[in-house]
Design a protein around this motif. Structure first.
Motif, mmCIF file in Angstrom:
data_model
loop_
_atom_site.group_PDB
_atom_site.id
_atom_site.type_symbol
_atom_site.label_atom_id
_atom_site.label_comp_id
_atom_site.label_asym_id
_atom_site.label_seq_id
_atom_site.Cartn_x
_atom_site.Cartn_y
_atom_site.Cartn_z
ATOM 1 N N VAL A 133 0.340 -8.601 -0.190
ATOM 2 C CA VAL A 133 1.556 -8.805 -0.973
ATOM 3 C C VAL A 133 2.176 -7.475 -1.397
ATOM 4 C CG1 VAL A 133 2.499 -9.777 -3.100
ATOM 5 C CG2 VAL A 133 0.817 -11.066 -1.779
ATOM 6 N N HIS A 134 1.329 -6.532 -1.801
ATOM 7 C CA HIS A 134 1.815 -5.256 -2.335
ATOM 8 C C HIS A 134 1.571 -4.094 -1.364
ATOM 9 C CE1 HIS A 134 2.728 -6.947 -6.273
ATOM 10 N NE2 HIS A 134 1.579 -7.597 -6.209
ATOM 11 N N LYS A 135 1.686 -4.365 -0.109
ATOM 12 C CA LYS A 135 1.501 -3.321 0.898
ATOM 13 C C LYS A 135 2.472 -2.155 0.726
ATOM 14 C CE LYS A 135 1.149 -2.659 5.910
ATOM 15 N NZ LYS A 135 1.236 -3.342 7.243
ATOM 16 N N PRO A 136 3.759 -2.390 0.394
ATOM 17 C CA PRO A 136 4.686 -1.259 0.202
ATOM 18 C C PRO A 136 4.305 -0.346 -0.962
ATOM 19 C CG PRO A 136 5.898 -3.313 0.518
ATOM 20 C CD PRO A 136 4.471 -3.695 0.310
ATOM 21 N N CYS A 137 3.462 -0.827 -1.881
ATOM 22 C CA CYS A 137 3.094 -0.023 -3.052
ATOM 23 C C CYS A 137 1.932 0.923 -2.774
ATOM 24 C CB CYS A 137 2.722 -0.933 -4.230
ATOM 25 S SG CYS A 137 4.038 -2.051 -4.758
ATOM 26 N N LEU A 138 1.160 0.670 -1.711
ATOM 27 C CA LEU A 138 -0.037 1.453 -1.447
ATOM 28 C C LEU A 138 0.329 2.887 -1.060
ATOM 29 C CD1 LEU A 138 -2.091 -1.154 0.622
ATOM 30 C CD2 LEU A 138 -2.372 -0.562 -1.797
ATOM 31 N N LYS A 139 -0.499 3.819 -1.494
ATOM 32 C CA LYS A 139 -0.306 5.236 -1.143
ATOM 33 C C LYS A 139 -0.774 5.462 0.287
ATOM 34 C CE LYS A 139 0.828 9.476 -2.068
ATOM 35 N NZ LYS A 139 2.234 9.837 -2.353
ATOM 36 N N LEU A 140 0.092 6.062 1.110
ATOM 37 C CA LEU A 140 -0.191 6.253 2.525
ATOM 38 C C LEU A 140 -0.520 7.705 2.831
ATOM 39 C CD1 LEU A 140 2.747 4.111 4.002
ATOM 40 C CD2 LEU A 140 0.433 3.351 3.389
ATOM 41 N N CYS A 170 -1.218 5.268 6.969
ATOM 42 C CA CYS A 170 -2.296 4.322 6.710
ATOM 43 C C CYS A 170 -2.667 4.399 5.227
ATOM 44 C CB CYS A 170 -3.525 4.655 7.559
ATOM 45 S SG CYS A 170 -3.254 4.433 9.335
ATOM 46 N N PRO A 171 -2.995 3.256 4.595
ATOM 47 C CA PRO A 171 -3.362 3.278 3.173
ATOM 48 C C PRO A 171 -4.562 4.181 2.925
ATOM 49 C CG PRO A 171 -2.945 1.029 3.909
ATOM 50 C CD PRO A 171 -2.957 1.877 5.138
ATOM 51 N N ILE A 172 -4.434 5.070 1.961
ATOM 52 C CA ILE A 172 -5.535 5.986 1.638
ATOM 53 C C ILE A 172 -6.692 5.229 1.002
ATOM 54 C CG2 ILE A 172 -6.202 7.999 0.255
ATOM 55 C CD1 ILE A 172 -3.332 8.974 0.453
ATOM 56 N N GLU A 173 -6.368 4.378 0.061
ATOM 57 C CA GLU A 173 -7.398 3.596 -0.629
ATOM 58 C C GLU A 173 -6.826 2.230 -0.985
ATOM 59 O OE1 GLU A 173 -9.515 3.633 -4.949
ATOM 60 O OE2 GLU A 173 -9.434 5.577 -3.935
ATOM 61 N N PRO A 174 -6.912 1.259 -0.068
ATOM 62 C CA PRO A 174 -6.406 -0.082 -0.388
ATOM 63 C C PRO A 174 -7.241 -0.722 -1.486
ATOM 64 C CG PRO A 174 -7.617 -0.098 1.678
ATOM 65 C CD PRO A 174 -7.505 1.344 1.265
ATOM 66 N N PHE A 175 -6.759 -1.816 -2.027
ATOM 67 C CA PHE A 175 -7.480 -2.501 -3.095
ATOM 68 C C PHE A 175 -8.821 -3.009 -2.570
ATOM 69 C CE2 PHE A 175 -3.354 -2.416 -5.019
ATOM 70 C CZ PHE A 175 -3.609 -2.383 -6.379
ATOM 71 N N LYS A 176 -9.855 -2.774 -3.360
ATOM 72 C CA LYS A 176 -11.207 -3.176 -2.984
ATOM 73 C C LYS A 176 -12.019 -3.424 -4.249
ATOM 74 C CE LYS A 176 -12.837 1.614 -2.797
ATOM 75 N NZ LYS A 176 -13.439 2.673 -1.973
ATOM 76 N N THR A 196 -15.140 -4.445 -11.281
ATOM 77 C CA THR A 196 -13.954 -3.588 -11.272
ATOM 78 C C THR A 196 -13.310 -3.581 -9.891
ATOM 79 O OG1 THR A 196 -14.888 -2.153 -12.989
ATOM 80 C CG2 THR A 196 -13.080 -1.257 -11.692
ATOM 81 N N VAL A 197 -11.988 -3.724 -9.889
ATOM 82 C CA VAL A 197 -11.189 -3.674 -8.664
ATOM 83 C C VAL A 197 -10.270 -2.461 -8.751
ATOM 84 C CG1 VAL A 197 -9.388 -4.827 -7.324
ATOM 85 C CG2 VAL A 197 -11.265 -6.157 -8.298
ATOM 86 N N THR A 198 -10.202 -1.656 -7.687
ATOM 87 C CA THR A 198 -9.375 -0.451 -7.695
ATOM 88 C C THR A 198 -8.495 -0.392 -6.455
ATOM 89 O OG1 THR A 198 -11.046 0.904 -6.547
ATOM 90 C CG2 THR A 198 -11.161 0.815 -8.959
ATOM 91 N N GLY A 199 -7.416 0.374 -6.568
ATOM 92 C CA GLY A 199 -6.525 0.601 -5.442
ATOM 93 C C GLY A 199 -5.608 1.777 -5.727
ATOM 94 N N LEU A 200 -5.360 2.617 -4.740
ATOM 95 C CA LEU A 200 -4.513 3.800 -4.911
ATOM 96 C C LEU A 200 -3.095 3.464 -4.474
ATOM 97 C CD1 LEU A 200 -5.053 6.753 -5.829
ATOM 98 C CD2 LEU A 200 -5.037 7.395 -3.429
#
Length: 286
Positions: A200-207, A212-218, A235-239
Motif C-alpha cells: 500500500v505504501h510502496k511510494p513512501c519507502l526509501k529507495l 529498490c527499498p533499502i529497508e521495507p517494513f518487517k 516491533t515493526v520497522t520500516g525505512l
C-alpha cells in the motif's frame, strides 16, 4: 506650503525621507530578484532554496536598515565616518550590549551553514517545542505548531534540534500482545501486515540507487517479553522517505491494527484478578 518645505529642508528631513524610500525600493528589488531567481532555477531542493531565500531576505533587511540609520545620523553629525571609525571605547560598550544580538546572528548563520534545518521541516527544539519551520532569519526561527500558533525563538536559544526531515526516517511501531497468543502465530500475522504495508505504501519507502527499498517494513522481533506486566511486545520497522514519514506511520498503524483484528489476535489489556475464598464472609449472628 513653502514654509513647510523650508522646514523640511532645514532639518534635512527631505534627504532622509528620500533615503528611506530608496532603501525600501532596494529591499523590494533584491527580494524580488532573489525570488525570481530561485523560481526559475532548480539547482537544489525546493525547501533548501526557500531556506536560502528566507535568510537572504533577512540579511537584506538588516543591512539596508542599518545603512539607513547610519545615513540619517550622518546628516546631523559632521565627520560621522571618522567618529565611527575611531570610536573604540564606544564600540566596546556597544559590543557588550549587543552580545545577544551577535549570538543570535552567528547561531542563525551556523544553523543554515551546517544544514541543521530548512524551511518546511518538522522539528523539535530543545525537546520542548514542536512544529513546522515557516521562516528562518538572522535572529529568529519561526515554527508553526500543530494547533496553528506560530512560535518565534531566537537563534541563540536553540540548543537542540530534532529534525524529522533529513533524507530518511525509520517508522517504529510497537504492539503489545496478550500472553495467551502463540508467538509463532503472532509473527506470521505481523509479517502479513508488513506485506500489506509495503504494497500500500510502496511510494513512501526509501529507495537506493537502483530504486529498490533499502529497508521495507518487517517484523523486527520481540523487544520486551514482559511489557508493563501486561504482555509481549513486538516491533515493526520500516525505512521511509522523510517527506512521507507521517503518512507512512499512520498508515502502518492502521494496517497493523486491522490485520490483528481480522485474525483475532488479542492485544494486552489491564486485568484485575479476583479470587474467591470460601468462608471469606462472616455473617452476623442475629
Amino acid at each position: 506650503m513653502m514654509d513647510w518645505m523650508e522646514f523640511l529642508h532645514h532639518y534635512k528631513l527631505i534627504s532622509i525621507l528620500l533615503a528611506a524610500i530608496i532603501a525600501r525600493v532596494i529591499v523590494f528589488i533584491i527580494n524580488k530578484t532573489v525570488h525570481n531567481f530561485f523560481l526559475k532555477t532548480h539547482f537544489i531542493e525546493e525547501r533548501k532554496e526557500q531556506t536560502i531565500e528566507s535568510m537572504l531576505r533577512s540579511l537584506t533587511k538588516y543591512t539596508v536598515t542599518i545603512s539607513f540609520i547610519f545615513f540619517a545620523i550622518s546628516e546631523y553629525v559632521s565627520n560621522f565616518g571618522r567618529i565611527l571609525a575611531g570610536a573604540g571605547i564606544l564600540g566596546v560598550i556597544l559590543g557588550f550590549g549587543a552580545q545577544s544580538l551577535i549570538k543570535d546572528i552567528l547561531s542563525g548563520i551556523f544553523l543554515i551553514y551546517e544544514k541543521q534545518l530548512h524551511k518546511g521541516d518538522f522539528i523539535t527544539i530543545n525537546n520542548t517545542f514542536n512544529g513546522t519551520v515557516v521562516d528562518i532569519g538572522l535572529r529568529f526561527v519561526k515554527i508553526r505548531e500543530w494547533s496553528g500558533k506560530v512560535l518565534t525563538i531566537s537563534n541563540g536559544e536553540v540548543k537542540q534540534i530534532h529534525n524529522f526531515n533529513i533524507d530518511k526516517m525509520r517508522v517504529i511501531e510497537r504492539v503489545v500482545v496478550s500472553y495467551r497468543e502463540n508467538p509463532e502465530r503472532v509473527f506470521e500475522i505481523l509479517e502479513i501486515a508488513c506485506e500489506n504495508i509495503n504494497e500500500v505504501h510502496k511510494p513512501c519507502l526509501k529507495l537506493d540507487h537502483s530504486n529498490c527499498p533499502i529497508e521495507p517494513f518487517k517484523v523486527y522481533g520481540i523487544t520486551t517479553i514482559n511489557s508493563g506486566y501486561r504482555g509481549i511486545e513486538y516491533t515493526v520497522t520500516g525505512l521511509v522517505d522523510d517527506a512521507y514519514y507521517w503518512d507512512a506511520a499512520k498508515g502502518a498503524r492502521r494496517i497493523i491494527a486491522q490485520t490483528l483484528f481480522n485474525y483475532q489476535i488479542k492485544l494486552a489489556e489491564d486485568t484485575m484478578l479476583v479470587r474467591q475464598f470460601e468462608n471469606a464472609l462472616v455473617r452476623e449472628e442475629k
